[in-house]
Design an enzyme around this catalytic site. Structure first.
Site, PDB file in Angstrom:
ATOM      1  N   GLN A   1       7.884   9.542  -2.557  1.00 33.81           N
ATOM      2  CA  GLN A   1       7.915   9.887  -1.137  1.00 33.81           C
ATOM      3  C   GLN A   1       9.287  10.431  -0.753  1.00 33.81           C
ATOM      4  OE1 GLN A   1       5.405   9.854   1.363  1.00 33.81           O
ATOM      5  NE2 GLN A   1       4.408   9.946  -0.622  1.00 33.81           N
TER       6      GLN A   1
ATOM      7  N   LEU B   1       7.090  -1.515  -2.150  1.00 32.58           N
ATOM      8  CA  LEU B   1       5.844  -2.057  -2.703  1.00 32.58           C
ATOM      9  C   LEU B   1       5.552  -1.480  -4.081  1.00 32.58           C
ATOM     10  CD1 LEU B   1       3.863  -1.789   0.634  1.00 32.58           C
ATOM     11  CD2 LEU B   1       4.695  -3.905  -0.423  1.00 32.58           C
TER      12      LEU B   1
ATOM     13  N   THR C   1      -0.094   9.642  -1.191  1.00 32.80           N
ATOM     14  CA  THR C   1       1.105   8.831  -1.053  1.00 32.80           C
ATOM     15  C   THR C   1       1.123   7.616  -1.957  1.00 32.80           C
ATOM     16  OG1 THR C   1      -0.116   7.923   0.805  1.00 32.80           O
ATOM     17  CG2 THR C   1       1.635   9.465   1.327  1.00 32.80           C
TER      18      THR C   1
ATOM     19  N   GLY D   1       7.573   6.780   4.142  1.00 27.75           N
ATOM     20  CA  GLY D   1       7.055   8.123   3.889  1.00 27.75           C
ATOM     21  C   GLY D   1       7.836   9.236   4.574  1.00 27.75           C
ATOM     22  N   GLU D   2       8.381   8.950   5.730  1.00 27.48           N
ATOM     23  CA  GLU D   2       9.072   9.988   6.494  1.00 27.48           C
ATOM     24  C   GLU D   2      10.578   9.771   6.546  1.00 27.48           C
ATOM     25  OE1 GLU D   2       6.614   8.997   9.800  1.00 27.48           O
ATOM     26  OE2 GLU D   2       5.627  10.941   9.788  1.00 27.48           O
TER      27      GLU D   2
ATOM     28  N   PHE E   1       0.706  15.534   5.850  1.00 23.31           N
ATOM     29  CA  PHE E   1       1.992  15.755   6.538  1.00 23.31           C
ATOM     30  C   PHE E   1       1.833  15.831   8.053  1.00 23.31           C
ATOM     31  CE2 PHE E   1       2.179  18.100   2.406  1.00 23.31           C
ATOM     32  CZ  PHE E   1       2.881  17.135   1.717  1.00 23.31           C
TER      33      PHE E   1
ATOM     34  N   LYS F   1       7.747   3.509  -7.870  1.00 24.15           N
ATOM     35  CA  LYS F   1       7.497   4.905  -8.237  1.00 24.15           C
ATOM     36  C   LYS F   1       6.955   5.725  -7.064  1.00 24.15           C
ATOM     37  CE  LYS F   1       6.003   6.345 -12.417  1.00 24.15           C
ATOM     38  NZ  LYS F   1       5.061   6.417 -13.552  1.00 24.15           N
TER      39      LYS F   1
ATOM     40  N   GLY G   1       1.308   3.462   7.399  1.00 25.86           N
ATOM     41  CA  GLY G   1       0.135   3.176   6.573  1.00 25.86           C
ATOM     42  C   GLY G   1       0.283   1.996   5.642  1.00 25.86           C
TER      43      GLY G   1
HETATM   44 MO1  MOS Z   1       2.492  11.897  10.244  1.00 24.05          MO
HETATM   45  S1  MOS Z   1       3.452  13.533  10.958  1.00 24.05           S
HETATM   46  O1  MOS Z   1       2.269  10.969  11.635  1.00 24.05           O
HETATM   47  O2  MOS Z   1       1.190  12.381   9.341  1.00 24.05           O
END
Ligand code: MOS
Length: 747
Positions: free
Chosen positions: A634, A626, A479, A700-701, A251, A629, A520
């Site tokens: 996420q 991608l 992730t 992810g965010e 995180f 699930k 990522g």
């Molecule tokens: Mo993120 S807050 O760039 O792991």
């Protein structure tokens, strides 16, 4: 055969093998293959490595003042404890460089800049002895008056200069336009410091063999972390290997190399033995990093029919002196809504509180709390539905720079969400729905997160048997990176998933940007894609056919009307291609972000002010998904994070010392099962061909961004209480509850 293949993305990439989907694995909700290893304890985390080797254990001694100087450190009593091997005192006072924008562990020169700053390390035969002896280290301080209250110090905030974004962006004449606006909103919102609270506490295991250091750690960016550690130790990068195959959550709290890694490395050199350090949970809270607290003033000016003419967002955040990072809370305000006149500023206050750094969606996660709350307030002032208000301010192009959006499905996210959630049942009058003692309300907010793409490399080897292996120093922080890289490779090379293995987290492998900023999957995935393209070319060449005429499926190559097994084509020789992906003009010439919309229903107790989240829906659009699930997971994580942000999460700083008062999971309240209803996530079909060869964007965010505002907007709709000081704990809600709602509920 061993070659390199490089691709700089200067133009959008059209249809690819991923779109053809011949192997039919890309995008599928495939289980994470390391899942069984994790739940059965066979996936070793940092601290578990080198078990059984003559390991020594280290325990960190942390400062017990928040500001001043260390006069002396007397290690005599600790040193003479049975089982203690040494006490490592690093006069430079290494500390976490917790953000990629932070150059490296900063020598602090005997200065204490925050409570919990690592001072020395006791190394012993066992963890228990080290911990015990750590209490016998006598530290003498010269205590100074510290700066512990960012709210009280806000007048001393200054322009820190450019950080991850410019500290100031302007367009038009904000002041004039705001002064003239027909309808105005000017409100200030505050958000507290937060802790990443990853499940795995930070840990490092260091071992020196033949002048080379091997470090097992739990760091998100091993390619960067090697350089940080080299700098801290004053040795060459080539002498360091960092291994982080499994990481128990990050995180952002594990972006930078931490003091445990630096101390373990020094201690291992001094003792000639491998040294293990794990932070206790309390130390994680006190000594790693935090999300910045913020004070955010949002000003909106609009015409009576709801067109924004002036949009302003001024943020003050805090950090330790000398640290450059500031929370870019205004980042979404730069592009989310139109408006000719814009002013977005960031200032910073120096405080003696733990380093503030990136935490899941740095910028958006807290910035959107303020912006999306303000949008809800402004919609009410205008007498507009919050969705309609946003639609009236949907920009055609990026309103700051004028760049075209690579793709943007914000309106569709709101429409799909409204339909699915039953938004049309909402009564805009707060407090109009009641079930016994519970006041029910619904609210919405949008989500957005900038797409951050990075250069990345990966090596793909196709063995003579037709099995592929992928190697890159990318990480998987829980992730699903392992699995999506496996899926990309399987789809590109036409292999069954189980014929693809992925190795991550070894700094000796080709450099990837690691796990951060939601870059990522796209960045590392694109380098795997590029490497696979090289492999496909090599196969085509061996067959003497054009790449476009070649279909790969189930370990065979089909060209013309011939089908040939890969083993036969390879004839005993492996193909290895190292692929490098570089973002190019396609990235620079478009504005790229992922979008979403959150819908929330809450029940607020009319007697106690307690809020229960009843329903939460997020509709997201982040380009190609991608793995259905892992992407969905996420989003669940982001939603839960958002519930915590809205209702419970807050690092409480002792204003006398800078101590984090609630430094464990019992007192720092992340949502637990009972706080989280059945979550609903919808991911829209989207391909962003300018964003990456995968046509994907970061996810992810995305879901954490804005969700807290959907919760608090729902609270307002439920009971008419607009608390602008996060989190909305029950005391704050209760204070604002109109008396009649209590009386009504009692009827
Ligand atoms: Mo993120 S807050 O760039 O792991």
């Amino acid at each position: 055969m061993d070659t390199t293949h490089s691709f700089r993305m200067d133009e959008p990439v059209g249809e690819t093998r991923l779109d053809q989907g011949v192997q039919n694995v890309i995008g599928k909700g495939v289980d994470r293959f390391e899942g069984p290893l994790k739940v059965s304890g066979r996936a070793p985390y940092a601290y578990e490595h080198l078990h059984g080797r003559n390991v020594a254990f280290g325990f960190l001694v942390l400062s017990t003042i928040g500001a001043g100087k260390v006069k002396s450190i007397d290690t005599m009593r600790a040193q003479s404890t049975a089982g203690v091997l040494t006490v490592v005192v690093d006069k430079r006072g290494p500390r976490a460089a917790a953000d990629p924008s932070d150059p490296a562990p900063t020598p602090a020169g005997g200065e204490v800049t925050h409570y919990g700053q690592p001072l020395c390390l006791v190394v012993a035969e066992s963890f228990e002895v080290a911990r015990d002896a750590a209490k016998l280290v006598d530290v003498e301080y010269e205590t100074e008056d510290g700066r512990y209250d960012p709210i009280a110090l806000q007048d001393e905030a200054y322009d820190p200069g450019p950080g991850t974004i410019p500290s100031v962006t302007k367009k038009g004449d904000f002041d004039a336009a705001f002064a003239e606006a027909e309808v105005k909103l000017d409100e200030t919102y505050t958000t507290p410091s937060q802790s990443h609270s990853a499940m795995e506490p930070h840990a490092a295991v260091a071992s020196w063999d033949d002048g080379k250091l091997t470090l097992y750690g739990c760091y998100q960016l091993v390619s960067t972390n090697v350089g940080q550690l080299a700098k801290a130790l004053g040795i060459s990068k080539s002498k360091i290997r960092i291994l982080a195959p499994y990481i128990g959550g990050g995180f952002g709290g594990k972006l930078g190399i931490g003091p445990e890694a630096v101390f373990a490395s020094i201690a291992a050199m001094e003792t000639g033995r491998p040294v293990k350090i794990a932070l206790t949970r309390q130390q994680v809270y006190q000594t790693t990093s935090r999300r910045s607290d913020t004070i955010q003033r949002v000003r909106l000016g609009a015409t009576r029919d709801g067109r924004i003419t002036a949009i302003g967002h001024d943020t003050i955040t805090s950090n330790t002196p000398g640290d450059e990072f500031f929370e870019p809370a205004g980042i979404s305000t730069m592009f989310l809504y139109g408006g000719e006149n814009r002013l977005i500023t960031h200032r910073k206050t120096d405080v003696n509180i733990l380093l503030s750094s990136s935490m899941r969606a740095p910028g958006e996660a807290v910035g959107m709390l303020a912006l999306e709350n303000a949008m809800d307030e402004m919609a009410e002032k205008l007498g507009l539905d919050p969705i309609e208000f946003r639609k009236r301010n949907e920009p055609e192009v990026d309103p700051q720079e004028g760049l075209p959006f690579s793709s943007r499905k914000l309106v569709e996210c709101m429409d799909v969400g409204a339909e699915r959630f039953g938004w049309n049942t909402r009564n805009a009058v707060p407090g109009s729905r009641r079930e016994g003692e519970w006041l029910i309300g619904i609210g919405m907010a949008t989500a957005s997160r900038k797409n951050l793409l990075q250069q990345s490399s990966a090596r793909v080897t196709l063995s003579p048997e037709g099995h592929a292996s992928v190697e890159t120093n990318m990480t998987d922080i829980g992730t699903g990176t392992y699995t999506i890289l496996q899926q990309i490779t399987a789809e590109m090379l036409g292999l069954p998933l189980e014929h693809v293995t992925v190795k991550l987290g070894d700094s000796d492998d080709p450099d990837a940007p690691g796990s951060g900023g939601s870059w990522g999957a796209n960045s590392a995935g694109s380098s795997v894609y590029v490497a696979c393209e090289g492999v496909v070319e090599a196969i085509a060449k061996k067959l003497g056919v054009k790449v476009d005429d070649l279909t790969l499926k189930d370990g065979t190559a089909i060209a013309g009307n011939r089908r040939t097994g890969l083993a036969e084509i390879l004839a005993g020789e492996a193909i290895t291609v190292t692929g490098t992906f570089k973002p190019g003009k396609a990235f620079k010439e478009t504005h790229q972000a992922s979008y979403g919309a959150h819908f929330c229903e809450v029940a607020v107790n009319a007697y106690t002010g307690e809020t229960r989240v009843r329903r939460l829906l997020t509709v997201g659009a982040a380009g190609r998904i991608l793995n259905e699930k892992t992407a969905r997971s996420q989003c669940y994580g982001g939603q839960i994070f958002g519930i915590g942000t809205a209702l419970t999460e807050e690092l409480v700083v002792d204003k006398r010392t800078g101590l984090m008062v609630n430094h464990d999971l019992a007192e720092y309240h992340v949502p637990v099962n009972a706080d989280v209803p059945q979550l609903d996530v919808v991911l829209l079909e989207e391909r962003d061909h300018a964003a990456s060869p995968l046509a994907g964007k970061g996810i992810g965010e995305l879901a954490i961004s804005g969700v807290g505002a959907a919760v608090t907007n729902a609270i307002y709709n439920a009971c008419g209480v607009r608390v602008r000081d996060y989190p909305m704990t029950l005391d704050k809600v209760l204070k604002g509850l109109p008396r009649q709602s209590v009386a009504q509920a009692a009827e």
